[in-house]
Design a protein around this motif. Structure first.
Motif, PDB file in Angstrom:
ATOM      1  N   PRO A  23     189.689  14.602  28.035  1.00 12.01           N
ATOM      2  CA  PRO A  23     190.334  14.595  26.713  1.00 12.01           C
ATOM      3  C   PRO A  23     191.805  14.201  26.827  1.00 12.01           C
ATOM      4  CG  PRO A  23     190.051  16.847  27.481  1.00 12.01           C
ATOM      5  CD  PRO A  23     189.394  15.968  28.505  1.00 12.01           C
ATOM      6  N   ILE A  24     192.245  13.389  25.904  1.00 14.98           N
ATOM      7  CA  ILE A  24     193.653  12.986  25.844  1.00 14.98           C
ATOM      8  C   ILE A  24     194.373  13.913  24.872  1.00 14.98           C
ATOM      9  CG2 ILE A  24     195.246  11.111  25.333  1.00 14.98           C
ATOM     10  CD1 ILE A  24     192.992   9.165  25.867  1.00 14.98           C
ATOM     11  N   PRO A  25     195.423  14.569  25.292  1.00 17.88           N
ATOM     12  CA  PRO A  25     196.137  15.466  24.377  1.00 17.88           C
ATOM     13  C   PRO A  25     196.634  14.719  23.140  1.00 17.88           C
ATOM     14  CG  PRO A  25     196.866  15.790  26.645  1.00 17.88           C
ATOM     15  CD  PRO A  25     196.014  14.569  26.645  1.00 17.88           C
ATOM     16  N   ALA A  26     196.758  15.450  22.039  1.00 20.01           N
ATOM     17  CA  ALA A  26     197.198  14.850  20.775  1.00 20.01           C
ATOM     18  C   ALA A  26     198.604  14.288  20.930  1.00 20.01           C
ATOM     19  CB  ALA A  26     197.166  15.895  19.669  1.00 20.01           C
ATOM     20  N   GLN A  27     198.754  13.043  20.529  1.00 13.38           N
ATOM     21  CA  GLN A  27     200.031  12.350  20.615  1.00 13.38           C
ATOM     22  C   GLN A  27     200.567  12.114  19.202  1.00 13.38           C
ATOM     23  OE1 GLN A  27     201.379  11.672  23.714  1.00 13.38           O
ATOM     24  NE2 GLN A  27     199.572  12.791  24.428  1.00 13.38           N
ATOM     25  N   GLU A  28     201.833  12.444  19.004  1.00  6.74           N
ATOM     26  CA  GLU A  28     202.476  12.264  17.708  1.00  6.74           C
ATOM     27  C   GLU A  28     203.279  10.976  17.729  1.00  6.74           C
ATOM     28  OE1 GLU A  28     205.358  14.723  14.589  1.00  6.74           O
ATOM     29  OE2 GLU A  28     204.699  15.609  16.471  1.00  6.74           O
ATOM     30  N   GLY A  29     203.122  10.184  16.717  1.00  6.90           N
ATOM     31  CA  GLY A  29     203.834   8.908  16.650  1.00  6.90           C
ATOM     32  C   GLY A  29     203.990   8.453  15.209  1.00  6.90           C
ATOM     33  N   ILE A  30     204.689   7.346  15.054  1.00  8.54           N
ATOM     34  CA  ILE A  30     204.956   6.761  13.742  1.00  8.54           C
ATOM     35  C   ILE A  30     204.241   5.422  13.672  1.00  8.54           C
ATOM     36  CG2 ILE A  30     206.722   5.929  12.149  1.00  8.54           C
ATOM     37  CD1 ILE A  30     208.677   7.838  13.458  1.00  8.54           C
ATOM     38  N   THR A  31     203.447   5.251  12.664  1.00  2.00           N
ATOM     39  CA  THR A  31     202.694   4.021  12.502  1.00  2.00           C
ATOM     40  C   THR A  31     203.612   2.882  12.060  1.00  2.00           C
ATOM     41  OG1 THR A  31     202.162   4.570  10.217  1.00  2.00           O
ATOM     42  CG2 THR A  31     200.637   5.335  11.905  1.00  2.00           C
ATOM     43  N   ARG A  32     203.038   1.693  11.970  1.00  4.38           N
ATOM     44  CA  ARG A  32     203.828   0.531  11.584  1.00  4.38           C
ATOM     45  C   ARG A  32     204.305   0.609  10.143  1.00  4.38           C
ATOM     46  NH1 ARG A  32     201.132  -5.183  12.828  1.00  4.38           N
ATOM     47  NH2 ARG A  32     199.787  -4.496  11.110  1.00  4.38           N
ATOM     48  N   ASP A  33     203.580   1.337   9.285  1.00  2.76           N
ATOM     49  CA  ASP A  33     204.022   1.527   7.906  1.00  2.76           C
ATOM     50  C   ASP A  33     204.778   2.843   7.711  1.00  2.76           C
ATOM     51  OD1 ASP A  33     201.784   2.931   8.494  1.00  2.76           O
ATOM     52  OD2 ASP A  33     200.723   2.491   6.632  1.00  2.76           O
ATOM     53  N   ASN A  34     205.377   3.371   8.813  1.00  2.00           N
ATOM     54  CA  ASN A  34     206.313   4.508   8.771  1.00  2.00           C
ATOM     55  C   ASN A  34     205.645   5.783   8.261  1.00  2.00           C
ATOM     56  OD1 ASN A  34     208.451   2.830   9.639  1.00  2.00           O
ATOM     57  ND2 ASN A  34     208.885   2.207   7.528  1.00  2.00           N
ATOM     58  N   VAL A  35     204.500   6.116   8.849  1.00  2.00           N
ATOM     59  CA  VAL A  35     203.806   7.365   8.548  1.00  2.00           C
ATOM     60  C   VAL A  35     203.658   8.132   9.851  1.00  2.00           C
ATOM     61  CG1 VAL A  35     201.711   8.423   7.632  1.00  2.00           C
ATOM     62  CG2 VAL A  35     202.581   6.311   6.622  1.00  2.00           C
ATOM     63  N   THR A  36     204.083   9.392   9.856  1.00  2.00           N
ATOM     64  CA  THR A  36     204.001  10.226  11.062  1.00  2.00           C
ATOM     65  C   THR A  36     202.606  10.828  11.164  1.00  2.00           C
ATOM     66  OG1 THR A  36     206.344  10.755  10.870  1.00  2.00           O
ATOM     67  CG2 THR A  36     204.996  12.161  12.275  1.00  2.00           C
ATOM     68  N   VAL A  37     201.932  10.587  12.281  1.00  2.33           N
ATOM     69  CA  VAL A  37     200.569  11.077  12.481  1.00  2.33           C
ATOM     70  C   VAL A  37     200.451  11.666  13.880  1.00  2.33           C
ATOM     71  CG1 VAL A  37     199.503   9.452  10.879  1.00  2.33           C
ATOM     72  CG2 VAL A  37     199.804   8.805  13.258  1.00  2.33           C
ATOM     73  N   ARG A  38     199.409  12.493  14.033  1.00  4.71           N
ATOM     74  CA  ARG A  38     199.036  13.037  15.345  1.00  4.71           C
ATOM     75  C   ARG A  38     197.603  12.608  15.634  1.00  4.71           C
ATOM     76  NH1 ARG A  38     201.840  17.142  17.748  1.00  4.71           N
ATOM     77  NH2 ARG A  38     199.888  17.943  18.617  1.00  4.71           N
TER      78      ARG A  38
END
Length: 348
Positions: A69-84
């Motif tokens: 399992p890959i731990p949940a990674q938090e990032g910002i998409t290309r349309d500037n939405v923060t997701v995990r």
């Protein structure tokens, strides 16, 4: 005695040496042999294999598919939405020699590459792609991880994105968007239904125009449907032509006293002074003279409308088709007959 002790020691030493020289490799494993620190041959196949004690070292490598399992990674998409985003990776070792020689810990290395690749995928994708085009993202993520893993003797079987966690504000916005989309679809469907119904009604009106009896049948059907509900109110159609005739032939308001006197003076006629009885007789005679004309006009209009709708009996049609003078004479005769009958009843 001493010889027996030495013999026993040699037997024990031989048993220990034999135990250290014989190794068992399982079916899903391969054995990499280090002889004096060097890999001198191909990996040993499954089964029992012999190594030189205190000279060779056997290291077993698992060839089964590993689920990481890959731990949940938090990032910002290309349309500037923060997701995990979290995912899972499936891989296996295809070259045991590279897996133990070229990389210190291939499982740790694959896990770190998977995390960084997942962050890169988040930054390169839009939110809609993460939610709908996961298959394409999974393939891209597997290619990104497999590129460095090939040099480590590891093959990436597949990568799956498990979940995409969104902020609460974004969830509410998406729910409102979905609701608006559903509302738009419902309005389009309703409008389409109205359009189809209007087309059908237009065709029905054309058919009824060519067949007037169909309109009468439709009227009777409507009356039956209304009466079937046990209602106390019955709605019947009223000819529009009659309403228009009454509106056009409504008598104007009588002129006022001052206007009448002025018009009489201008005409050069001297106004006469009548007693109340004479004025009442004159007004009664005027009403009597004007009433039959209005009644005759109304009767004629109703007869015309009934003839148009086809509901007027034949006897009434003959009466309505009579000339005006004969109809007035017949009406006067009928009224005189009714007056004689009332007088006779009064004498009785």
């Amino acid at each position: 005695m001493l010889a027996l002790s030495i013999l026993a020691a040699l037997v024990a030493l031989g048993a220990i040496t034999l135990g250290n020289s014989l190794k068992i490799v399982k079916q899903y494993e391969r054995g990499v042999v280090y002889r004096l620190g060097r890999v001198n041959a191909e990996p040993r196949p499954p089964g029992m294999t012999a190594v030189v004690p205190f000279v060779d070292k056997l290291e077993k490598v698992n060839l089964q598919i590993v689920t990481m399992p890959i731990p949940a990674q938090e990032g910002i998409t290309r349309d500037n939405v923060t997701v995990r985003v979290d995912a899972v990776i499936y891989f296996k070792v295809v070259d045991p020699r590279k897996a133990v020689v070229d990389v210190e810990d291939y499982q740790l290395a694959v896990g770190q590459v998977a995390q960084t690749s997942l962050r890169s995928i988040i930054g390169q994708s839009e939110l809609d792609d993460l939610l709908t085009n996961r298959e394409r993202l999974n393939q891209g993520l597997a290619i990104m991880i497999d590129s460095p893993a090939v040099d480590w003797g590891v093959h990436i079987d597949r990568v799956e994105i498990k979940d995409v966690a969104l902020p609460e504000t974004m969830k509410r916005s998406m729910s409102r968007q979905a609701e608006a989309e559903r509302e738009r679809r419902s309005r389009v469907i309703i409008a389409d239904g109205e359009l189809q119904a209007s087309n059908k009604l237009a065709k029905a009106s054309e058919a009824m125009a060519h067949t007037p009896s169909a309109l009468q049948l439709r009227l009777l059907q409507t009356i039956v449907e209304v009466a079937a509900e046990r209602n106390s109110t019955l709605v019947l159609p009223f000819p529009v032509e009659l309403l228009r005739f009454l509106e056009n032939n409504t008598p104007a308001a009588p002129p006022t006293t001052e206007a009448g006197a002025k018009s009489t003076t201008e005409a050069g006629v001297t106004p006469t002074t009548d007693t109340p009885a004479e004025a009442a007789d004159r007004s009664g005679s005027d009403t009597t003279s004007s009433t039959p004309a209005d009644l005759d006009a109304i009767v004629q209009a109703m007869s015309e409308s009934l003839k148009l709708t086809g509901l007027m009996p034949e006897q009434e049609r003959v009466t309505s088709d009579m000339p005006e003078q004969e109809r007035i004479t017949s009406d006067s005769a009928a009224r005189s007959d009714s007056a004689d009958q009332e007088e006779h009843l009064g004498h009785a």
